[in-house]
Enzyme design. Sequence first.
Site, PDB file in Angstrom:
ATOM      1  N   VAL B  20      61.738 -66.058  50.850  1.00  0.00           N
ATOM      2  CA  VAL B  20      61.757 -64.662  50.896  1.00  0.00           C
ATOM      3  C   VAL B  20      61.780 -64.273  52.552  1.00  0.00           C
ATOM      4  O   VAL B  20      61.064 -64.555  53.316  1.00  0.00           O
ATOM      5  CB  VAL B  20      60.525 -63.911  50.397  1.00  0.00           C
ATOM      6  N   ASP B  21      62.967 -63.269  52.754  1.00  0.00           N
ATOM      7  CA  ASP B  21      63.131 -62.619  54.185  1.00  0.00           C
ATOM      8  C   ASP B  21      62.641 -61.180  54.015  1.00  0.00           C
ATOM      9  O   ASP B  21      62.233 -60.420  55.070  1.00  0.00           O
ATOM     10  CB  ASP B  21      64.526 -62.605  54.489  1.00  0.00           C
ATOM     11  N   THR B  22      62.706 -60.566  52.815  1.00  0.00           N
ATOM     12  CA  THR B  22      62.343 -59.136  52.912  1.00  0.00           C
ATOM     13  C   THR B  22      61.315 -58.801  51.665  1.00  0.00           C
ATOM     14  O   THR B  22      61.564 -59.307  50.287  1.00  0.00           O
ATOM     15  CB  THR B  22      63.593 -58.340  52.479  1.00  0.00           C
ATOM     16  N   LYS B  54      61.000 -58.924  56.677  1.00  0.00           N
ATOM     17  CA  LYS B  54      61.009 -57.786  56.753  1.00  0.00           C
ATOM     18  C   LYS B  54      60.027 -56.897  55.824  1.00  0.00           C
ATOM     19  O   LYS B  54      59.974 -57.596  54.587  1.00  0.00           O
ATOM     20  CB  LYS B  54      62.429 -57.258  56.632  1.00  0.00           C
ATOM     21  N   ARG B 244      67.068 -62.975  48.741  1.00  0.00           N
ATOM     22  CA  ARG B 244      66.163 -63.500  49.617  1.00  0.00           C
ATOM     23  C   ARG B 244      65.110 -62.197  49.613  1.00  0.00           C
ATOM     24  O   ARG B 244      64.225 -62.052  50.569  1.00  0.00           O
ATOM     25  CB  ARG B 244      66.560 -63.971  50.885  1.00  0.00           C
TER      26      ARG B 244
END
Lengths: 311, 311
Positions: B20-22, B54, B244
């Site tokens: 996961v990025d966000t 994020k 993501r």
Amino acid sequence: MTPPPFLDTPEAYTTLFDSVDTFLLDCDGVIYHGPVVVPGVKRVLSLMRARGKKIIFVTNNATKSRRMYKTTFDKLGIEAHENEIFGSGYASAVYMSRILNFPADKRVYVLGEKGLEEELDSVGIKHCGGTDPEDRVFIPSMDFSYFTPDPTVGAVLCGFDSGINYKKLGKAFSYLRDDPNVHFLLTNQDKVFPTHGTFYPGSGSLSAPLVFALQGKREPTIIGKPNKPMMDAIIAEHQFDPARALMVGDNLLTDIAFGNNSGLRTLLVMGGVTQKEQIYGDKPSDILPTFVVESLGDLAVLDGQPAEKTA
Amino acid sequence: MTPPPFLDTPEAYTTLFDSVDTFLLDCDGVIYHGPVVVPGVKRVLSLMRARGKKIIFVTNNATKSRRMYKTTFDKLGIEAHENEIFGSGYASAVYMSRILNFPADKRVYVLGEKGLEEELDSVGIKHCGGTDPEDRVFIPSMDFSYFTPDPTVGAVLCGFDSGINYKKLGKAFSYLRDDPNVHFLLTNQDKVFPTHGTFYPGSGSLSAPLVFALQGKREPTIIGKPNKPMMDAIIAEHQFDPARALMVGDNLLTDIAFGNNSGLRTLLVMGGVTQKEQIYGDKPSDILPTFVVESLGDLAVLDGQPAEKTA
């Protein structure tokens, strides 16, 4: 479905008139439009009385008591008696009293006006909320920590309440949220009410916050037309033979459905909220009356008086 | 449908975290329960920041602006930045401004609180109604003859309004009744809001009178979770790769449906409004998350700190 006959001859009026002992009459749109009496209707009401017909004025408006309605009829110069008037407020009081056997030591939390409180008083049902300034004067807040529910409240009754606010909605909601035995009643579920040639949110719209918030958990009992409790209440008070009764109204969704649901014949009048194409157009309504006339006043020809006496 | 995996090992947390990025995070029920921060969550948020993730706080509560939410987070000792906060009030403002291109010379009639007005101000949308004492101080009446509609009103926006009354409902209704070009927007349609360990009618319940009165004539655009406009507004402001991103929430009907509807993976946390049997019982919900954890705080083990630092 065959479209209902449109009656427009003295012969057709006579056949219908003679087949009816009890007329259930919607008020606004049938007897008057706001402050204006429908032409011919006073003569038709006189004829009904002269011929010994029973008249019941049936209205979903719960803001006025029978006493207040009587005053309205008086001002319009229409003969009417309190015991002939059946509003959804009185119907709610009768329903609670005679059908629910609402206990004398309990009280009902009211969203509604003076007229509704007056009808509850008339059958001896105790109430709170309503026009009590304590609930109508409201400082906007989401904080209900001040609120101690009254343990004697056994029902919430919602009618049209021009003093609706979050305090009242929150209190009513609390009673229904916390105790499944607290009855949940609506005087009616009309979307809008007509006034000054336009319309504004009606009784059903003002109870919508409670209905929506409780969706899937609690379902209200809806008293007014087109629902059965209204007829149950009328029949509890006025015995009549449904086969020789006629429900007259201008609204398919309330008046006509109400009569149809109760096994009465129904007469739709034009000039109110229904358009002819809803009956005789390419895509007619699912709810159709037994008969249609242009106006209830048109039956005035049956009294044999000269036409100029129409008003 | 195969039930979603219940993650409860550091390995499972790591695999998810790294994918996961966000993170889109619901607030009440995930980050805190009212005044109490969920144990471990502060460490998890720190870890997200340390790893360059994020963070977007996504809440349906429209009574608070981002500025007000920042104050709430500050008081709870949670690091948060205004531009990370996305309430349905701000989402409504962004939606109107960037997606509807609401004209600068028009104004929106508001049912809502100060926080909603503040968000409209922040994007330069003019408004009336809302907390204006003129509309909140109300003498109960069904008479709207005093009311001259403002011809510049081009939208009605309904959020939670503790000062709801018939005057405001009637005015809002008039705008929607009289002009099909007037936009009809709800910040969200939550049935109830939680407070003081119980719940009261929510934003969706307070707009129910307008929705009910206009049924079949006008349908509102609902901004908040689980609806698409909220995601459109978030994406208009925060670009991110949905593949993501992860929506984390405690409510199947709002949070999880919101993520699912938008093609995001979803993580359900227990301890909020959802019971385990709704996921793993005999009759599971139609709306299921991609993953389940007991608490977002459980991922705190990933930071390698001693467990006693949990709070």
